[in-house]
Design a protein around this motif. Structure first.
Motif, PDB file in Angstrom:
ATOM      1  N   ASP A 143      16.830 -15.487  51.674  1.00  0.00           N
ATOM      2  CA  ASP A 143      15.545 -15.522  50.965  1.00  0.00           C
ATOM      3  C   ASP A 143      14.791 -14.202  51.101  1.00  0.00           C
ATOM      4  O   ASP A 143      14.131 -13.756  50.157  1.00  0.00           O
ATOM      5  CB  ASP A 143      14.695 -16.692  51.463  1.00  0.00           C
ATOM      6  CG  ASP A 143      14.371 -16.602  52.942  1.00  0.00           C
ATOM      7  OD1 ASP A 143      15.235 -16.116  53.703  1.00  0.00           O
ATOM      8  OD2 ASP A 143      13.270 -17.024  53.342  1.00  0.00           O
ATOM      9  N   TYR A 170       6.275 -11.272  52.104  1.00  0.00           N
ATOM     10  CA  TYR A 170       7.314 -12.274  52.373  1.00  0.00           C
ATOM     11  C   TYR A 170       8.090 -11.907  53.636  1.00  0.00           C
ATOM     12  O   TYR A 170       8.487 -12.779  54.414  1.00  0.00           O
ATOM     13  CB  TYR A 170       8.272 -12.382  51.184  1.00  0.00           C
ATOM     14  CG  TYR A 170       9.104 -13.645  51.198  1.00  0.00           C
ATOM     15  CD1 TYR A 170       8.699 -14.761  50.479  1.00  0.00           C
ATOM     16  CD2 TYR A 170      10.267 -13.732  51.941  1.00  0.00           C
ATOM     17  CE1 TYR A 170       9.440 -15.927  50.491  1.00  0.00           C
ATOM     18  CE2 TYR A 170      11.016 -14.891  51.976  1.00  0.00           C
ATOM     19  CZ  TYR A 170      10.602 -15.988  51.243  1.00  0.00           C
ATOM     20  OH  TYR A 170      11.330 -17.139  51.276  1.00  0.00           O
ATOM     21  N   SER A 198       8.847 -14.149  56.883  1.00  0.00           N
ATOM     22  CA  SER A 198      10.195 -14.366  57.402  1.00  0.00           C
ATOM     23  C   SER A 198      10.281 -14.085  58.895  1.00  0.00           C
ATOM     24  O   SER A 198      11.169 -14.603  59.579  1.00  0.00           O
ATOM     25  CB  SER A 198      11.199 -13.491  56.647  1.00  0.00           C
ATOM     26  OG  SER A 198      11.083 -12.133  57.018  1.00  0.00           O
ATOM     27  N   GLU A 227      21.412 -21.927  47.055  1.00  0.00           N
ATOM     28  CA  GLU A 227      20.127 -21.221  47.117  1.00  0.00           C
ATOM     29  C   GLU A 227      20.133 -19.974  46.242  1.00  0.00           C
ATOM     30  O   GLU A 227      19.194 -19.731  45.475  1.00  0.00           O
ATOM     31  CB  GLU A 227      19.817 -20.836  48.566  1.00  0.00           C
ATOM     32  CG  GLU A 227      18.521 -20.061  48.717  1.00  0.00           C
ATOM     33  CD  GLU A 227      18.251 -19.636  50.148  1.00  0.00           C
ATOM     34  OE1 GLU A 227      17.412 -18.735  50.348  1.00  0.00           O
ATOM     35  OE2 GLU A 227      18.878 -20.197  51.068  1.00  0.00           O
ATOM     36  N   ALA A 239      17.864 -19.439  42.906  1.00  0.00           N
ATOM     37  CA  ALA A 239      16.866 -18.366  42.955  1.00  0.00           C
ATOM     38  C   ALA A 239      17.062 -17.351  41.836  1.00  0.00           C
ATOM     39  O   ALA A 239      16.105 -16.921  41.186  1.00  0.00           O
ATOM     40  CB  ALA A 239      16.913 -17.678  44.313  1.00  0.00           C
ATOM     41  N   LEU A 250      10.309 -19.886  46.631  1.00  0.00           N
ATOM     42  CA  LEU A 250      11.480 -19.356  47.320  1.00  0.00           C
ATOM     43  C   LEU A 250      11.591 -19.912  48.735  1.00  0.00           C
ATOM     44  O   LEU A 250      12.683 -20.305  49.166  1.00  0.00           O
ATOM     45  CB  LEU A 250      11.410 -17.825  47.354  1.00  0.00           C
ATOM     46  CG  LEU A 250      12.649 -17.096  47.875  1.00  0.00           C
ATOM     47  CD1 LEU A 250      13.887 -17.467  47.069  1.00  0.00           C
ATOM     48  CD2 LEU A 250      12.423 -15.590  47.827  1.00  0.00           C
ATOM     49  N   VAL A 251      10.488 -19.997  49.458  1.00  0.00           N
ATOM     50  CA  VAL A 251      10.569 -20.526  50.816  1.00  0.00           C
ATOM     51  C   VAL A 251      10.844 -22.028  50.802  1.00  0.00           C
ATOM     52  O   VAL A 251      11.562 -22.553  51.666  1.00  0.00           O
ATOM     53  CB  VAL A 251       9.287 -20.195  51.614  1.00  0.00           C
ATOM     54  CG1 VAL A 251       8.087 -20.953  51.095  1.00  0.00           C
ATOM     55  CG2 VAL A 251       9.492 -20.474  53.098  1.00  0.00           C
ATOM     56  N   ALA A 298      14.559 -22.339  50.191  1.00  0.00           N
ATOM     57  CA  ALA A 298      15.323 -22.015  51.396  1.00  0.00           C
ATOM     58  C   ALA A 298      15.314 -23.181  52.377  1.00  0.00           C
ATOM     59  O   ALA A 298      16.359 -23.567  52.922  1.00  0.00           O
ATOM     60  CB  ALA A 298      14.759 -20.753  52.043  1.00  0.00           C
TER      61      ALA A 298
END
Length: 414
Positions: A246, A262, A266, A375, A379, A389-390, A393
């Motif tokens: 991700d 992001y 992460s 994933e 995406a 996106l998170v 994931a």
């Protein structure tokens, strides 16, 4: 019980088995926490010294470096298994340790060469300098050597020595990277310091096992070693790729500043992922030697820690973000718990993978590969924003955990 003879490095050559897992956990848990906090020092220094766009590139390279560290983690687990299986035969154990370290050196050379060849493509995909990607490649080989050495200590259950090595290897990387960033605030400079520190850390790890190995490798390669190593490599690669995909997708799909924010989120996920790692470190030698009842308790501990992490993300996101990252990352407040959830789920998946490897092989890697493919496909098709996106994931990792629980439970019942 005899008193362990000290070495010039201050590390005992006797295993810590007489103290039990509780005492070992009190050593390994804080050591891994300290090692990860040191890694945060590097990331936080980069977030402060680089622009959001530059930090996005640096964070993507560091994330890719984690994926490139697959041989380190695979060699550690496989080495721990092979050493633990020979714990009652000192001659066979030292010969095995010597063979494992020699194999790690050969693997390190090939890994570095492959990384250098791939550097231009990496630089193009991540929008970073080619020199930075090449320097990252130079850090991968020493990590593999350090992993094999750590596996020897783990298999011997020399947890005090292993805890020391964890901290010193991490400290070398952080001091090198942060020091270089202080001298020159650029992505290339930071990665150069990281590579130099990694090399120093590998030297420390080899020093810690110098009395655990025979003077030179001898004898045939153990039966099934290559198969085990390949399964471990595949499984760990899938796990770390799933954990870092991700971040790489965010760098590829989103503008520089958005990808930088992001990358900050992460860091939370990676912290929640690595925090329970000590549980797997402790149980792998026990699973290798066939001790029953370990898996259920280990999963309960890791899952419980994950619940605490998610609750912290729900109850105190604003204070944490402002304190750690600064006001430029305030948009993470509403998604911090999701990053924590993704990391906590990945920690459970890591435990299941390592337990499977310790038992002589596992299909957990296949679940991780399937989740990764799903994933990436979703995406790249839907091109979601940061929130989407998170969420994607976390959902894919959860699916891999569910399948892996069934797989490992069946393996241990058979």
């Amino acid at each position: 019980m005899s008193v362990p003879e000290p070495t010039t490095a201050g590390l005992s050559t006797e295993p810590d088995r007489p103290f039990g897992l509780a005492r070992a956990g009190a050593l390994i848990g804080p050591a891994i926490t300290a090692a990860n906090l040191l890694q945060y020092v590097l990331q936080l220094a980069a977030s402060r010294l680089l622009s959001p766009s530059g930090f996005g590139g640096f964070g993507a390279l560091v994330g890719l470096g984690v994926i490139g560290a697959v041989p380190m983690l695979a060699l550690q687990t496989v080495s721990a298994r092979h050493v633990a299986l020979r714990r009652d035969d000192p001659a066979a154990r030292t010969a095995e340790a010597s063979r494992l370290l020699a194999a790690a050196v050969k693997l390190a050379a090939g890994l570095t060469a492959a990384g250098l060849l791939a550097a231009p493509l990496v630089a193009m995909f991540l929008h970073v300098p080619v020199a930075a990607a090449a320097l990252l490649a130079l850090s991968l080989g020493p990590l593999a050597v350090a992993g094999a050495a750590q596996g020897v200590l783990q298999g011997r259950e020399r947890f005090a020595a292993l805890a020391t090595v964890f901290v010193l290897v991490s400290a070398g990387r952080v001091l090198g990277g942060a020091g270089a960033l202080l001298l020159s605030s650029s992505v290339t400079s930071g990665v150069a310091g990281l590579a130099a520190g990694t090399l120093a850390g590998a030297g420390v790890a080899l020093l810690a096992v110098r009395r655990e190995r025979a003077p030179k490798p001898y004898g045939a390669e153990p039966a099934g070693f290559r198969r085990e190593l390949w399964q471990a490599l595949s499984g760990v690669l899938a796990l770390l790729a799933l954990g870092g995909a991700d971040l790489l997708l965010a760098r590829h799909l989103h503008p520089g500043a958005t990808s930088g924010r992001y990358a900050a989120g992460s860091l939370v996920a990676r912290g929640c992922f690595w925090a329970p790692q000590f549980v797997a470190v402790l149980v792998v030698p026990r699973v290798s030697s066939g001790q029953p009842g370990v898996l259920r308790r280990a999963v309960a501990v890791v899952a419980g820690l994950g619940v605490v992490e998610v609750l912290v993300g729900l109850l105190a996101p604003t204070a944490a973000i402002r304190l750690v990252f600064g006001p430029g990352y305030s948009s993470l407040v509403h998604v911090l718990a999701l990053f924590a959830l993704a990391g906590a789920l990945l920690a459970v998946l890591q435990l299941l993978l390592q337990v499977g490897i310790a038992g002589g092989g596992s299909l957990v890697g296949r679940w991780a590969w399937s989740a990764l493919a799903l994933e990436v496909a979703i995406a790249l098709t839907l091109r979601p924003g940061s929130l989407g996106l998170v969420c994607l994931a976390a959902a894919c990792i959860a699916g891999a955990v569910a399948g892996s629980l069934v797989t490992v439970a069946r393996q241990h019942r058979s």
